[in-house]
Design an enzyme around this catalytic site. Structure first.
Site, PDB file in Angstrom:
ATOM      1  N   LYS A 127      41.311  57.718  54.594  1.00 32.43           N
ATOM      2  CA  LYS A 127      41.375  57.745  53.127  1.00 32.43           C
ATOM      3  C   LYS A 127      40.430  58.813  52.596  1.00 32.43           C
ATOM      4  O   LYS A 127      39.400  59.096  53.206  1.00 32.43           O
ATOM      5  CB  LYS A 127      40.928  56.374  52.580  1.00 32.43           C
ATOM      6  CG  LYS A 127      41.414  56.083  51.192  1.00 32.43           C
ATOM      7  CD  LYS A 127      42.857  55.640  51.166  1.00 32.43           C
ATOM      8  CE  LYS A 127      43.367  55.455  49.763  1.00 32.43           C
ATOM      9  NZ  LYS A 127      44.774  55.047  49.738  1.00 32.43           N
ATOM     10  N   GLY A 231      48.871  45.235  35.851  1.00 31.65           N
ATOM     11  CA  GLY A 231      48.805  46.687  36.059  1.00 31.65           C
ATOM     12  C   GLY A 231      50.194  47.294  36.008  1.00 31.65           C
ATOM     13  O   GLY A 231      50.998  47.121  36.919  1.00 31.65           O
TER      14      GLY A 231
HETATM   15  P1  NAD Z   1      48.144  53.489  38.609  1.00 34.30           P
HETATM   16  O1  NAD Z   1      46.725  53.930  38.433  1.00 34.30           O
HETATM   17  O2  NAD Z   1      49.240  54.348  38.138  1.00 34.30           O
HETATM   18  O3  NAD Z   1      48.363  52.040  37.963  1.00 34.30           O
HETATM   19  C1  NAD Z   1      47.389  51.060  37.889  1.00 34.30           C
HETATM   20  C2  NAD Z   1      47.511  50.457  36.515  1.00 34.30           C
HETATM   21  O4  NAD Z   1      46.645  49.344  36.455  1.00 34.30           O
HETATM   22  C3  NAD Z   1      47.095  51.422  35.405  1.00 34.30           C
HETATM   23  O5  NAD Z   1      48.121  51.526  34.443  1.00 34.30           O
HETATM   24  C4  NAD Z   1      45.828  50.801  34.849  1.00 34.30           C
HETATM   25  O6  NAD Z   1      45.688  51.031  33.452  1.00 34.30           O
HETATM   26  C5  NAD Z   1      46.068  49.343  35.163  1.00 34.30           C
HETATM   27  N1  NAD Z   1      44.845  48.542  35.220  1.00 34.30           N
HETATM   28  C6  NAD Z   1      43.635  48.890  35.695  1.00 34.30           C
HETATM   29  N2  NAD Z   1      42.778  47.880  35.538  1.00 34.30           N
HETATM   30  C7  NAD Z   1      43.477  46.875  34.973  1.00 34.30           C
HETATM   31  C8  NAD Z   1      43.129  45.559  34.565  1.00 34.30           C
HETATM   32  N3  NAD Z   1      41.904  45.076  34.708  1.00 34.30           N
HETATM   33  N4  NAD Z   1      44.104  44.782  34.037  1.00 34.30           N
HETATM   34  C9  NAD Z   1      45.375  45.261  33.863  1.00 34.30           C
HETATM   35  N5  NAD Z   1      45.726  46.504  34.215  1.00 34.30           N
HETATM   36  C10 NAD Z   1      44.794  47.289  34.764  1.00 34.30           C
HETATM   37  O7  NAD Z   1      48.283  53.185  40.190  1.00 34.30           O
HETATM   38  P2  NAD Z   1      49.636  52.949  40.993  1.00 34.30           P
HETATM   39  O8  NAD Z   1      50.001  54.199  41.681  1.00 34.30           O
HETATM   40  O9  NAD Z   1      50.618  52.218  40.141  1.00 34.30           O
HETATM   41  O10 NAD Z   1      49.116  51.964  42.118  1.00 34.30           O
HETATM   42  C11 NAD Z   1      48.772  50.624  41.803  1.00 34.30           C
HETATM   43  C12 NAD Z   1      48.058  50.006  42.990  1.00 34.30           C
HETATM   44  O11 NAD Z   1      48.904  50.057  44.142  1.00 34.30           O
HETATM   45  C13 NAD Z   1      46.776  50.744  43.389  1.00 34.30           C
HETATM   46  O12 NAD Z   1      45.861  49.798  43.899  1.00 34.30           O
HETATM   47  C14 NAD Z   1      47.234  51.661  44.510  1.00 34.30           C
HETATM   48  O13 NAD Z   1      46.191  52.002  45.387  1.00 34.30           O
HETATM   49  C15 NAD Z   1      48.271  50.783  45.194  1.00 34.30           C
HETATM   50  N6  NAD Z   1      49.292  51.548  45.905  1.00 34.30           N
HETATM   51  C16 NAD Z   1      50.033  52.474  45.252  1.00 34.30           C
HETATM   52  C17 NAD Z   1      50.994  53.173  45.949  1.00 34.30           C
HETATM   53  C18 NAD Z   1      51.837  54.206  45.249  1.00 34.30           C
HETATM   54  O14 NAD Z   1      52.814  54.669  45.850  1.00 34.30           O
HETATM   55  N7  NAD Z   1      51.533  54.571  44.021  1.00 34.30           N
HETATM   56  C19 NAD Z   1      51.227  52.922  47.294  1.00 34.30           C
HETATM   57  C20 NAD Z   1      50.472  51.942  47.931  1.00 34.30           C
HETATM   58  C21 NAD Z   1      49.499  51.256  47.225  1.00 34.30           C
END
Ligand code: NAD
Length: 435
Positions: A127, A231
């Site tokens: 990472k 989220g």
């Molecule tokens: P992102 O940053 O686009 O979305 C996260 C969302 O959560 C944001 O809109 C943020 O405003 C919201 N958020 C943050 N704190 C919050 C809270 N306390 N309450 C409510 N909402 C809150 O990220 P993403 O790409 O959608 O990924 C989401 C999660 O999934 C992350 O943990 C990421 O590491 C994991 N993930 C993502 C992918 C991917 O392909 N994008 C793949 C594997 C894992």
């Protein structure tokens, strides 16, 4: 002076700069079972890492540099490379302390070892983590591409023991800047020949995990169900349309960004929606009644404070490291009769999508689609069913069964390259990488 792990990233950068250190590393030494530090001044931090037994878990190497122009704290965490180069995205985030910065990197990189191994990818776990550093926000004109170009150079300097990708805080555009300085990256934009934003396939994979959980519990499919999403970012927002298409009756969701909620309300009129704007410390969404709770925000949301309040019977989401304490919180969930789908089992599609990108990228690639196929035994659906059945038979939890399987697979050696990652790390050190 406070201990190094208690410094803020900005103070740590100053500490390094005062000693003319621009790069440093911490590597695991098998024979002595200790962490070797690149500089004597950093030995206390090496000992701190070794003491973080569960998260450090014999990381093969942790590499850090201060960005030359941006002053940002840039890190690459290489957990285990038996299956191949350490692979995982680069996160850009602000941290309160060095301890938080390092812990996040360690936990995420270890999680990637397990995710990649369970998915059957010939990749190890790693990472990247960037803290913007001493008070400089790299969103200003020009600074942001510089930050990611610097990061690309940093990755090139590691000679392939870690291959980076997109993660929270990093966009496809940022990946283009990384790609301008290294070939050890995936998730590059389609315009550069890559797979781009991985979130759509990740959301599809999470839906497969939900379907497996419902099937395991004899609750049919997603039709008529209520899904609660914490989220509504890249993945969470994409879940809404996928769930609507599968006949989900209602989606309840929360995000801290008001404009996102407003946009989603306008975009999805095909399904009953109850979307709320919440404060960062408001996790009341976790206590919403529903069939499935989908944590798609940040990690660590399932903990001793939230678990007693959860009302959905199934938990299945995209967020990495949802269990705050993986040694305890899965048991707490099981004791409450809640079915927790391990995140590293169901959120693999992002990394799967970019896994073969270096060999070229094909839209609708059958090798990628297979992971979403309900018939393939190593696809998300069938592997989830197998893990759940094994957990029931053994009286263990799905998280532990998935972890055991992932640990076993993660130690299999790459059929061609063997354990080349550690050889690369040894050569970096012998060649004075941090000098
Ligand atoms: P992102 O940053 O686009 O979305 C996260 C969302 O959560 C944001 O809109 C943020 O405003 C919201 N958020 C943050 N704190 C919050 C809270 N306390 N309450 C409510 N909402 C809150 O990220 P993403 O790409 O959608 O990924 C989401 C999660 O999934 C992350 O943990 C990421 O590491 C994991 N993930 C993502 C992918 C991917 O392909 N994008 C793949 C594997 C894992």
């Amino acid at each position: 002076m406070p201990a190094l792990d208690e410094l803020t990233p900005a103070q740590f950068c100053r500490f390094l700069a005062d000693r003319a250190i621009r790069r440093c590393y911490f590597v695991w030494h098998d024979e002595t079972e200790t962490v070797n530090s690149s500089h004597p001044d950093l030995e206390p931090l090496g000992r701190w890492l070794a003491a973080e037994r569960r998260d450090f878990d014999r990381h093969e190497g942790v590499f850090v540099q201060i960005g030359e122009s941006t002053g940002a704290l840039q890190g690459a965490f290489v957990h285990r490379t038996c299956r191949g180069q350490a692979a995982g995205g680069v996160r850009r985030m602000r941290y309160e302390t060095v301890a938080e910065y390092l812990r996040d990197g360690l936990r995420l990189s270890r999680g990637m070892t397990h995710k990649n191994a369970l998915a059957g990818l010939w990749w190890g776990g790693g990472k990247g983590v960037i803290d913007p550093g001493p008070g400089r926000e790299p969103d200003g004109r020009g600074l942001r591409p510089t930050l990611y170009e610097e990061y690309g150079c940093f990755i090139s300097s590691l000679k392939g023991c870690y291959v980076t990708a997109e993660d929270a805080g990093t966009t496809a555009e940022d990946m283009a800047a990384v790609f301008s300085a290294t070939r050890f990256t995936t998730c590059i934009p389609p315009a550069c020949g890559g797979s781009g934003n991985p979130s759509a396939p990740t959301a599809r994979g999470v839906v497969r995990g939900m379907e497996a959980a419902l099937a395991h519990r004899g609750q049919g499919d997603l039709r008529g169900k209520t899904v609660v999403i914490q989220g509504l970012g890249e993945v969470g927002s994409r879940l809404i349309g996928l769930l609507a298409a599968r006949g989900v009756h209602r989606v309840v969701g929360a995000d801290i960004r008001a404009e996102r909620i407003a946009k989603l309300k306008r975009a999805h009129t095909e399904i009953e929606l109850d979307l709320r704007v919440v404060a960062t410390d408001d996790d009341s969404i976790l206590a919403e009644p529903g069939d499935i709770l989908s944590p798609c925000g940040v990690g660590g949301t399932l903990n001793s404070r939230s678990i007693p309040r959860i009302r959905a019977g199934i938990i299945c989401g995209a967020a990495n490291n949802q269990l705050e304490d993986p040694d305890r919180d899965d048991r707490r969930l099981a004791e409450r009769g809640l079915l927790f789908m391990p995140d590293f089992l169901v959120n693999r599609m992002g990394i799967v999508t970019c896994a073969d990108e270096q060999a070229g990228y094909i839209n609708g690639d059958p090798m990628i689609e297979a992971h979403l196929d309900q018939q393939w035994e190593n696809g998300i659906y069938r592997l989830s069913l197998a893990v759940l059945a094994r957990a029931d038979e053994s009286g263990s939890t799905p998280a532990r069964i998935a972890l055991e399987l992932a640990e076993r697979r993660s130690r299999e050696l790459h059929p061609i390259f063997g354990h080349r990652g550690v050889e690369i790390i040894r050569s970096l050190i012998a060649d004075g990488w941090a000098a």
